[in-house]
Design an enzyme around this catalytic site. Structure first.
Site, mmCIF file in Angstrom:
data_model
loop_
_atom_site.group_PDB
_atom_site.id
_atom_site.type_symbol
_atom_site.label_atom_id
_atom_site.label_comp_id
_atom_site.label_asym_id
_atom_site.label_seq_id
_atom_site.Cartn_x
_atom_site.Cartn_y
_atom_site.Cartn_z
ATOM 1 C CG ASN A 9 -1.864 -1.064 1.381
ATOM 2 O OD1 ASN A 9 -2.397 -1.533 0.386
ATOM 3 N ND2 ASN A 9 -2.122 -1.489 2.608
ATOM 4 C CG ASN A 180 -2.634 -7.148 17.826
ATOM 5 O OD1 ASN A 180 -3.708 -7.739 17.984
ATOM 6 N ND2 ASN A 180 -2.538 -6.063 17.080
ATOM 7 C CB ALA A 240 6.089 -0.386 10.857
ATOM 8 C CB ALA A 241 5.516 -2.045 16.520
ATOM 9 N N GLY A 242 4.397 -4.297 14.687
ATOM 10 C CA GLY A 242 4.046 -5.697 14.503
ATOM 11 C C GLY A 242 4.659 -6.303 13.259
ATOM 12 C CG ASP A 243 3.491 -5.079 9.452
ATOM 13 O OD1 ASP A 243 2.829 -6.106 9.674
ATOM 14 O OD2 ASP A 243 2.996 -4.038 9.001
ATOM 15 C CB SER A 273 10.400 -0.374 14.120
ATOM 16 O OG SER A 273 9.341 -0.838 14.927
ATOM 17 N N GLY A 278 6.840 6.545 10.692
ATOM 18 C CA GLY A 278 6.593 5.844 9.448
ATOM 19 C C GLY A 278 6.591 4.344 9.605
#
Length: 294
Positions: A9, A180, A240-243, A273, A278
Site C-alpha cells: 500500500n 497481537n 510498523a511495530a508488529g510487521d 522501529s 513511518g
C-alpha cells in the site's frame, strides 16, 4: 530466502496531538506519504534484518505503484514477481497521535486483484526457508499460498490482520501464527492472552502473541511456553511495530535461532522501529539490531 505473499500500500499518514472522535475535526501537525502495507512492511523488515527476500503481490498502474516498487527494490527486496495491474494501488489512511498510537483504514486497491499463487509464485514459495502471510489480500489467495507452502514443506508464518475469524483450511497449513492480543482474541474468542495462546495451539503448531509494552507470549505443541519482556523505549510511532516483529522473527527462525533468542531478536527490532516515524521508513538494519542485542 524468505518469500512474502502479501499486500503493498501507500500509507497516507497524518500526525495529530490526539486522534479525532466521530464527528470531530482536529488540526494535524504533519502529513507524509510512505510506502507500506503489511506485506511490503514485513518484506522490508526481513530484508533489513539480513535476509534475502522475494515479494509476491500486486500494485496498481498509478504513481503510488511505481513508488512502492522502487521502495521495495531499494530496501533489497526482489520485486521480479510484484505484478502491476490496471487501476489504483492499495492505500492506507493512518492517524498517528502524540502518544505514538495509531488508527488505520485500508483500501485494498490492487491487492484485491491478487489470486491464489500461480506456478511461478509456487516455485518461489517452494524455494523459501519461510513464507510470510497476512490478511490484507483476499482470503482464498492467502489460503492458497499457505497450502502451497505446506505442500513444499516450507514454514508458513501468518499475521492474522486485519483481525477476523479464520477457517480451518487456512490454519491447517500455517506453522506459526503471530497475532497481537486483540487479533488473538478475534481469532479465538478468548480475551486473556494466556487462554488465547492455548486456543491457538489447538489449531496451529506454534503461536506468538505480541502484547505491546508487556512483551510477547510464545507457545508450541511440544509444551514450550515463554514470555519475553518488551524492550523499554519512548515510542514515537507504533505503526510498523508488529510487521517489524514478524519480519525479524522470520529471519531469526530461518537462521535456526532457538525460540527465546528469536523472540528477543524480533522484540529488539520492533523496539528500534517505534522510535522512528513511518512504516517502511522505520525498520532497523541488521547492524542496528545486533548492536542493540549487545
Amino acid at each position: 530466502m524468505i518469500s512474502v505473499f502479501g499486500s503493498a500500500n501507500m500509507d497516507l499518514v497524518a500526525y495529530v496531538a490526539q486522534a479525532p472522535k466521530q464527528g470531530e475535526t482536529v488540526t494535524g501537525r504533519a502529513f507524509r506519504t510512505i510506502p507500506g502495507g503489511k506485506g511490503a512492511n514485513q518484506a522490508i523488515a526481513a530484508a533489513r534484518a539480513g535476509a534475502e527476500v522475494t515479494f509476491l503481490g500486486a500494485v496498481g498502474d498509478d504513481g503510488f505503484g511505481a513508488e512502492i516498487r522502487d521502495t521495495l527494490a531499494v530496501a533489497g527486496v526482489n520485486v521480479e514477481h510484484l505484478r502491476r495491474v490496471p487501476g489504483p494501488s492499495g492505500i492506507a489512511h493512518i492517524v498517528v497521535d502524540d502518544a505514538g498510537g495509531n488508527s488505520i483504514i485500508v483500501v485494498p486497491g490492487a491487492n484485491g486483484a491478487v489470486t491464489a499463487p500461480d506456478a511461478a509464485d509456487r516455485a518461489v514459495i517452494a524455494a523459501s526457508r519461510a513464507v510470510l502471510l497476512q490478511l490484507e489480500l483476499p482470503l482464498d489467495a492467502v489460503t492458497g499460498a499457505a497450502r502451497a507452502a505446506k505442500e513444499a514443506g516450507v514454514p508458513a508464518i501468518l499475521t492474522p490482520a486485519p483481525a477476523r475469524p479464520l477457517p480451518d483450511e487456512l490454519l491447517d497449513a500455517v506453522t506459526l501464527i503471530v497475532p497481537n492480543e486483540h487479533e488473538a482474541a478475534a481469532v479465538t474468542g478468548r480475551n486473556e492472552p494466556e487462554a488465547a495462546l492455548e486456543a491457538l495451539l489447538e489449531r496451529v503448531p506454534e503461536a506468538v502473541i505480541t502484547l505491546g509494552s508487556d512483551g510477547a507470549l510464545y507457545g508450541s505443541r511440544s509444551g514450550e511456553r515463554l514470555r519475553v519482556p518488551a524492550v523499554r523505549v519512548a515510542a514515537v510511532d507504533t505503526t510498523a511495530a508488529g510487521d517489524t516483529f514478524a519480519g525479524a522473527l522470520a529471519v531469526a527462525r530461518s537462521e535456526g535461532l532457538p525460540a527465546a533468542e528469536a523472540l528477543r531478536f524480533a522484540s529488539v527490532a520492533a523496539a528500534l522501529s517505534v522510535q522512528r516515524q513511518g512504516a517502511s521508513t522505520s525498520m532497523p538494519a541488521r547492524a542496528e539490531i545486533d548492536a542493540a542485542l549487545g
